[in-house]
Design a protein around this motif. Sequence first.
Motif, PDB file in Angstrom:
ATOM      1  N   LEU A  77     -10.584  79.003 -22.821  1.00 29.16           N
ATOM      2  CA  LEU A  77     -10.681  77.760 -23.564  1.00 29.16           C
ATOM      3  C   LEU A  77     -11.586  76.763 -22.858  1.00 29.16           C
ATOM      4  O   LEU A  77     -11.598  76.697 -21.625  1.00 29.16           O
ATOM      5  CB  LEU A  77      -9.302  77.109 -23.753  1.00 29.16           C
ATOM      6  CG  LEU A  77      -8.261  77.862 -24.578  1.00 29.16           C
ATOM      7  CD1 LEU A  77      -7.419  78.759 -23.674  1.00 29.16           C
ATOM      8  CD2 LEU A  77      -7.351  76.899 -25.319  1.00 29.16           C
ATOM      9  N   GLU A  78     -12.314  75.991 -23.653  1.00 25.14           N
ATOM     10  CA  GLU A  78     -13.081  74.861 -23.154  1.00 25.14           C
ATOM     11  C   GLU A  78     -12.528  73.593 -23.780  1.00 25.14           C
ATOM     12  O   GLU A  78     -12.168  73.579 -24.961  1.00 25.14           O
ATOM     13  CB  GLU A  78     -14.563  75.017 -23.463  1.00 25.14           C
ATOM     14  CG  GLU A  78     -15.205  76.164 -22.685  1.00 25.14           C
ATOM     15  CD  GLU A  78     -16.699  76.269 -22.870  1.00 25.14           C
ATOM     16  OE1 GLU A  78     -17.358  76.850 -21.999  1.00 25.14           O
ATOM     17  OE2 GLU A  78     -17.218  75.781 -23.911  1.00 25.14           O
ATOM     18  N   TRP A  80     -12.934  69.259 -24.252  1.00 23.95           N
ATOM     19  CA  TRP A  80     -13.852  68.118 -24.229  1.00 23.95           C
ATOM     20  C   TRP A  80     -13.096  66.919 -24.759  1.00 23.95           C
ATOM     21  O   TRP A  80     -12.490  66.985 -25.831  1.00 23.95           O
ATOM     22  CB  TRP A  80     -15.080  68.431 -25.088  1.00 23.95           C
ATOM     23  CG  TRP A  80     -16.135  67.374 -25.077  1.00 23.95           C
ATOM     24  CD1 TRP A  80     -16.621  66.691 -24.014  1.00 23.95           C
ATOM     25  CD2 TRP A  80     -16.861  66.882 -26.221  1.00 23.95           C
ATOM     26  NE1 TRP A  80     -17.600  65.810 -24.396  1.00 23.95           N
ATOM     27  CE2 TRP A  80     -17.763  65.914 -25.750  1.00 23.95           C
ATOM     28  CE3 TRP A  80     -16.839  67.178 -27.586  1.00 23.95           C
ATOM     29  CZ2 TRP A  80     -18.625  65.221 -26.603  1.00 23.95           C
ATOM     30  CZ3 TRP A  80     -17.695  66.501 -28.434  1.00 23.95           C
ATOM     31  CH2 TRP A  80     -18.587  65.536 -27.935  1.00 23.95           C
ATOM     32  N   ARG A 103     -12.543  73.702 -18.303  1.00 26.02           N
ATOM     33  CA  ARG A 103     -12.291  75.068 -18.760  1.00 26.02           C
ATOM     34  C   ARG A 103     -10.952  75.548 -18.230  1.00 26.02           C
ATOM     35  O   ARG A 103     -10.501  75.133 -17.163  1.00 26.02           O
ATOM     36  CB  ARG A 103     -13.408  76.002 -18.269  1.00 26.02           C
ATOM     37  CG  ARG A 103     -14.759  75.755 -18.917  1.00 26.02           C
ATOM     38  CD  ARG A 103     -15.847  76.545 -18.243  1.00 26.02           C
ATOM     39  NE  ARG A 103     -17.107  76.459 -18.992  1.00 26.02           N
ATOM     40  CZ  ARG A 103     -18.306  76.540 -18.443  1.00 26.02           C
ATOM     41  NH1 ARG A 103     -18.421  76.702 -17.133  1.00 26.02           N
ATOM     42  NH2 ARG A 103     -19.390  76.466 -19.194  1.00 26.02           N
ATOM     43  N   ASN A 137     -10.490  67.908 -27.735  1.00 22.58           N
ATOM     44  CA  ASN A 137     -11.132  68.977 -28.489  1.00 22.58           C
ATOM     45  C   ASN A 137     -11.025  70.273 -27.697  1.00 22.58           C
ATOM     46  O   ASN A 137     -11.289  70.296 -26.489  1.00 22.58           O
ATOM     47  CB  ASN A 137     -12.609  68.645 -28.721  1.00 22.58           C
ATOM     48  CG  ASN A 137     -12.792  67.337 -29.454  1.00 22.58           C
ATOM     49  OD1 ASN A 137     -12.479  67.215 -30.629  1.00 22.58           O
ATOM     50  ND2 ASN A 137     -13.298  66.331 -28.753  1.00 22.58           N
ATOM     51  N   THR A 139     -12.030  74.529 -27.665  1.00 25.31           N
ATOM     52  CA  THR A 139     -12.770  75.669 -28.189  1.00 25.31           C
ATOM     53  C   THR A 139     -12.176  76.927 -27.580  1.00 25.31           C
ATOM     54  O   THR A 139     -11.982  77.001 -26.364  1.00 25.31           O
ATOM     55  CB  THR A 139     -14.264  75.569 -27.831  1.00 25.31           C
ATOM     56  OG1 THR A 139     -14.787  74.332 -28.320  1.00 25.31           O
ATOM     57  CG2 THR A 139     -15.045  76.716 -28.460  1.00 25.31           C
ATOM     58  N   PHE A 141     -12.133  81.115 -27.057  1.00 27.00           N
ATOM     59  CA  PHE A 141     -12.859  82.388 -27.034  1.00 27.00           C
ATOM     60  C   PHE A 141     -11.869  83.489 -26.654  1.00 27.00           C
ATOM     61  O   PHE A 141     -10.998  83.273 -25.814  1.00 27.00           O
ATOM     62  CB  PHE A 141     -13.985  82.371 -25.998  1.00 27.00           C
ATOM     63  CG  PHE A 141     -14.970  81.245 -26.142  1.00 27.00           C
ATOM     64  CD1 PHE A 141     -16.188  81.433 -26.779  1.00 27.00           C
ATOM     65  CD2 PHE A 141     -14.686  79.979 -25.626  1.00 27.00           C
ATOM     66  CE1 PHE A 141     -17.108  80.404 -26.900  1.00 27.00           C
ATOM     67  CE2 PHE A 141     -15.603  78.938 -25.736  1.00 27.00           C
ATOM     68  CZ  PHE A 141     -16.810  79.160 -26.380  1.00 27.00           C
ATOM     69  N   HIS A 148     -16.285  81.699 -32.031  1.00 31.70           N
ATOM     70  CA  HIS A 148     -15.298  80.880 -31.327  1.00 31.70           C
ATOM     71  C   HIS A 148     -14.603  79.914 -32.292  1.00 31.70           C
ATOM     72  O   HIS A 148     -15.177  79.479 -33.279  1.00 31.70           O
ATOM     73  CB  HIS A 148     -15.945  80.116 -30.176  1.00 31.70           C
ATOM     74  CG  HIS A 148     -17.137  79.309 -30.581  1.00 31.70           C
ATOM     75  ND1 HIS A 148     -18.418  79.810 -30.580  1.00 31.70           N
ATOM     76  CD2 HIS A 148     -17.253  78.035 -31.018  1.00 31.70           C
ATOM     77  CE1 HIS A 148     -19.258  78.880 -30.986  1.00 31.70           C
ATOM     78  NE2 HIS A 148     -18.579  77.787 -31.258  1.00 31.70           N
ATOM     79  N   GLN A 150     -12.562  76.335 -33.171  1.00 27.66           N
ATOM     80  CA  GLN A 150     -12.507  74.923 -32.791  1.00 27.66           C
ATOM     81  C   GLN A 150     -11.209  74.312 -33.297  1.00 27.66           C
ATOM     82  O   GLN A 150     -10.862  74.447 -34.473  1.00 27.66           O
ATOM     83  CB  GLN A 150     -13.687  74.164 -33.419  1.00 27.66           C
ATOM     84  CG  GLN A 150     -15.045  74.777 -33.157  1.00 27.66           C
ATOM     85  CD  GLN A 150     -15.663  74.292 -31.858  1.00 27.66           C
ATOM     86  OE1 GLN A 150     -15.028  73.577 -31.088  1.00 27.66           O
ATOM     87  NE2 GLN A 150     -16.910  74.642 -31.633  1.00 27.66           N
ATOM     88  N   THR A 151     -10.500  73.634 -32.422  1.00 30.28           N
ATOM     89  CA  THR A 151      -9.297  72.936 -32.847  1.00 30.28           C
ATOM     90  C   THR A 151      -9.146  71.651 -32.034  1.00 30.28           C
ATOM     91  O   THR A 151     -10.005  71.306 -31.220  1.00 30.28           O
ATOM     92  CB  THR A 151      -8.058  73.840 -32.714  1.00 30.28           C
ATOM     93  OG1 THR A 151      -6.941  73.214 -33.348  1.00 30.28           O
ATOM     94  CG2 THR A 151      -7.712  74.131 -31.263  1.00 30.28           C
ATOM     95  N   ARG A 152      -8.064  70.948 -32.261  1.00 28.81           N
ATOM     96  CA  ARG A 152      -7.799  69.701 -31.545  1.00 28.81           C
ATOM     97  C   ARG A 152      -6.348  69.632 -31.106  1.00 28.81           C
ATOM     98  O   ARG A 152      -5.471  70.237 -31.735  1.00 28.81           O
ATOM     99  CB  ARG A 152      -8.100  68.480 -32.427  1.00 28.81           C
ATOM    100  CG  ARG A 152      -9.560  68.129 -32.545  1.00 28.81           C
ATOM    101  CD  ARG A 152      -9.744  66.847 -33.329  1.00 28.81           C
ATOM    102  NE  ARG A 152     -11.125  66.355 -33.237  1.00 28.81           N
ATOM    103  CZ  ARG A 152     -11.519  65.168 -33.680  1.00 28.81           C
ATOM    104  NH1 ARG A 152     -10.648  64.333 -34.237  1.00 28.81           N
ATOM    105  NH2 ARG A 152     -12.786  64.799 -33.550  1.00 28.81           N
ATOM    106  N   PHE A 207      -7.723  75.221 -37.606  1.00 27.66           N
ATOM    107  CA  PHE A 207      -9.025  75.314 -36.943  1.00 27.66           C
ATOM    108  C   PHE A 207     -10.059  74.604 -37.783  1.00 27.66           C
ATOM    109  O   PHE A 207     -10.013  74.622 -39.002  1.00 27.66           O
ATOM    110  CB  PHE A 207      -9.406  76.783 -36.718  1.00 27.66           C
ATOM    111  CG  PHE A 207      -8.466  77.513 -35.820  1.00 27.66           C
ATOM    112  CD1 PHE A 207      -8.470  77.290 -34.451  1.00 27.66           C
ATOM    113  CD2 PHE A 207      -7.542  78.411 -36.342  1.00 27.66           C
ATOM    114  CE1 PHE A 207      -7.587  77.961 -33.602  1.00 27.66           C
ATOM    115  CE2 PHE A 207      -6.654  79.089 -35.505  1.00 27.66           C
ATOM    116  CZ  PHE A 207      -6.679  78.854 -34.139  1.00 27.66           C
TER     117      PHE A 207
END
Length: 210
Positions: A77-78, A80, A103, A137, A139, A141, A148, A150-152, A207
């Motif tokens: 996961l990343e 931001w 990360r 945020n 991301t 993988f 990939h 995307q979620t929050r 997502f």
Amino acid sequence: MKQPNTQPASELMLRETASQTAGPYVHIGLALAAAGNPTRDEEIWNEMARPEAEGEPIEVVGTVVDGNGDLVRDAFLEAWQADAKGEYQREYDLKKPFNGFGRTATTFDHGSEWSLKTIKPGPVAHASGQPQAPHINLTLFARGINIHLQTRLYFEDEAEANAQCPVLSRIESPARRQTLIAKREEVEGKVRYRLDIRLQGEGETVFFDF
């Protein structure tokens, strides 16, 4: 008949760049500790804020679960996020007390949990004029995920801000909105938020397509 590479770019339809599953190798290059490898002197990892960073220090933890209800033990996961003032920082520098990018990964140890050490973000401006609720945020993988996800992550104790958030409120189903709300916990006097991500099936995480 002309070959495609002899035609002017103006006559060619631009195609979407190909994407592929992250596979097991993403950890070797980006999550060295999770892969059991020695870490580098300068590493982008899960400690996004040091004790002197401005804002409320928090820890965020969770798991990743597949459609069968099994733990995904090698997800990457990343994260931001904005700072405590609700502003995104453009530059990453390990010398700063806080960096808005980090990360993390699930592993075969410690209950397959991912974790982030950060600060609670402030409300972020939105084009509508109504501020977005504090959020992180994420991301995701993993093997088998071709593109990939995307979620929050939103915070349980920001109920009023969550109710007015112009992004979160676009999810019509209240039950679906709850898949993005991290539950507040207190562990040894420290504030921690938990968000378990469900990839498929009942309770599937929302997502975003952006």
